[in-house]
Design an enzyme around this catalytic site. Sequence first.
Site, PDB file in Angstrom:
ATOM      1  N   SER A 116      -3.089  -6.216  -0.670  1.00  0.00           N
ATOM      2  CA  SER A 116      -2.747  -4.952  -0.008  1.00  0.00           C
ATOM      3  C   SER A 116      -3.047  -4.992   1.484  1.00  0.00           C
ATOM      4  O   SER A 116      -2.264  -4.494   2.285  1.00  0.00           O
ATOM      5  CB  SER A 116      -3.553  -3.800  -0.616  1.00  0.00           C
ATOM      6  OG  SER A 116      -3.215  -3.604  -1.951  1.00  0.00           O
ATOM      7  N   GLU A 149       6.859  -6.164   2.181  1.00  0.00           N
ATOM      8  CA  GLU A 149       6.548  -6.719   3.498  1.00  0.00           C
ATOM      9  C   GLU A 149       6.336  -8.230   3.338  1.00  0.00           C
ATOM     10  O   GLU A 149       5.532  -8.656   2.502  1.00  0.00           O
ATOM     11  CB  GLU A 149       5.282  -6.063   4.048  1.00  0.00           C
ATOM     12  CG  GLU A 149       5.493  -4.590   4.381  1.00  0.00           C
ATOM     13  CD  GLU A 149       4.187  -3.888   4.708  1.00  0.00           C
ATOM     14  OE1 GLU A 149       3.833  -3.840   5.889  1.00  0.00           O
ATOM     15  OE2 GLU A 149       3.525  -3.395   3.775  1.00  0.00           O
ATOM     16  N   ASN A 188       0.466  -0.271   5.358  1.00  0.00           N
ATOM     17  CA  ASN A 188      -0.865   0.288   5.107  1.00  0.00           C
ATOM     18  C   ASN A 188      -1.586   0.681   6.393  1.00  0.00           C
ATOM     19  O   ASN A 188      -2.440   1.572   6.377  1.00  0.00           O
ATOM     20  CB  ASN A 188      -1.711  -0.670   4.267  1.00  0.00           C
ATOM     21  CG  ASN A 188      -1.566  -0.350   2.784  1.00  0.00           C
ATOM     22  OD1 ASN A 188      -1.387   0.825   2.417  1.00  0.00           O
ATOM     23  ND2 ASN A 188      -1.606  -1.361   1.937  1.00  0.00           N
TER      24      ASN A 188
END
Length: 304
Positions: A116, A149, A188
């Site tokens: 992440s 991504e 993020n």
Amino acid sequence: MAKGVAEARIAVIGAGLMGHGIAQVFALAGHDVTITDTVMQNLDTVIARIAANLRDLGDDPQAIARVRPCVDLAEAVREADYVVEAVSEDLALKQKLFVQIERHVRPDTILASNTSVIPITAIMSGLNRRERALGTHWWNPPFLVPLVEVIETQWTEPELIAWTMQLHRAAGKAPAHVMKDVPGFIGNRLQHALWREAIALVEGGICDAETVDAVIKASFGRRLAVLGPLENADLVGTDLTLAIHNTVLPAIDSRPTASPYLQKLVADGKLGFKSGEGFRKWSAKEQAALRAKVMQHLKASRGT
Ligand SMILES: NC(=O)c1ccc[n+]([C@@H]2O[C@H](COP(=O)([O-])OP(=O)(O)OC[C@H]3O[C@@H](n4cnc5c(N)ncnc54)[C@H](O)[C@@H]3O)[C@@H](O)[C@H]2O)c1
């Protein structure tokens, strides 16, 4: 260099929330997929979980025949052209795993992490061939949220980025090239810049948590899926944007550490859904209703 994207064999490491969904997307796109996990319960249920998703979404149930669970890591990756790791968010675990994976794959197999926020450079630093490593950050649930991504490191061969972008595009995803390996990549960083200010507003007594969410959902949240912030800045004018920033930015939270308010919630065991209370209280019924609402919304936006 791996073969053409259409015939690429995929290995997914980790059959949890993200891994099973990633396997599902690639199988539905026609790839042969192996998947492995160290927790047998997770591996034993992976076929049933993917089959249930395919049924629920009205997708081709035959796709499941292309997914092969493997107990053994070496067996899962041996034939793979492309390996994507989706194990727990733990740097040491991921580093160790990639060193192990590299022992069992061909020299041209591409290695990707679905971390992440951890820099890909940190995860892949122990590899012999770091030029074949990159990041692919999917969003939950992988079969409903389009973005992936694709993160380039200082070592990644540019053709492998192009190949990986094409692999995901052909599988119906919306890949975005992240040209520098920064923590949190693009999505993020943006998301958590917003969360930081959302928490600061509550911490500062400007409003309660429910109001923060209500304000977003009833205002720019309505437009976000079709109007990005920089499109919006151009739409209203960069001069107006500058004037707003000159007034607002000095007042916005810019602390480089997690908010003490958030730290206290965690210290008090207010962990959100899993404990029944976080920023707000959540009954089991309210939790189920919110989850269902999000899924319904994502399903309705599928293909748009
Ligand atoms: N959950 C999300 O919304 C989300 C979104 C994007 C990226 N991610 C990232 O994806 C990764 C996986 O997250 P998740 O939510 O699927 O977690 P999860 O806990 O649901 O799944 C992780 C799986 O990895 C397995 N595992 C652990 N060590 C292993 C090993 N050595 N070999 C094989 N399997 C192993 C676990 O048994 C588990 O099944 C994390 O890096 C996470 O940060 C999560």
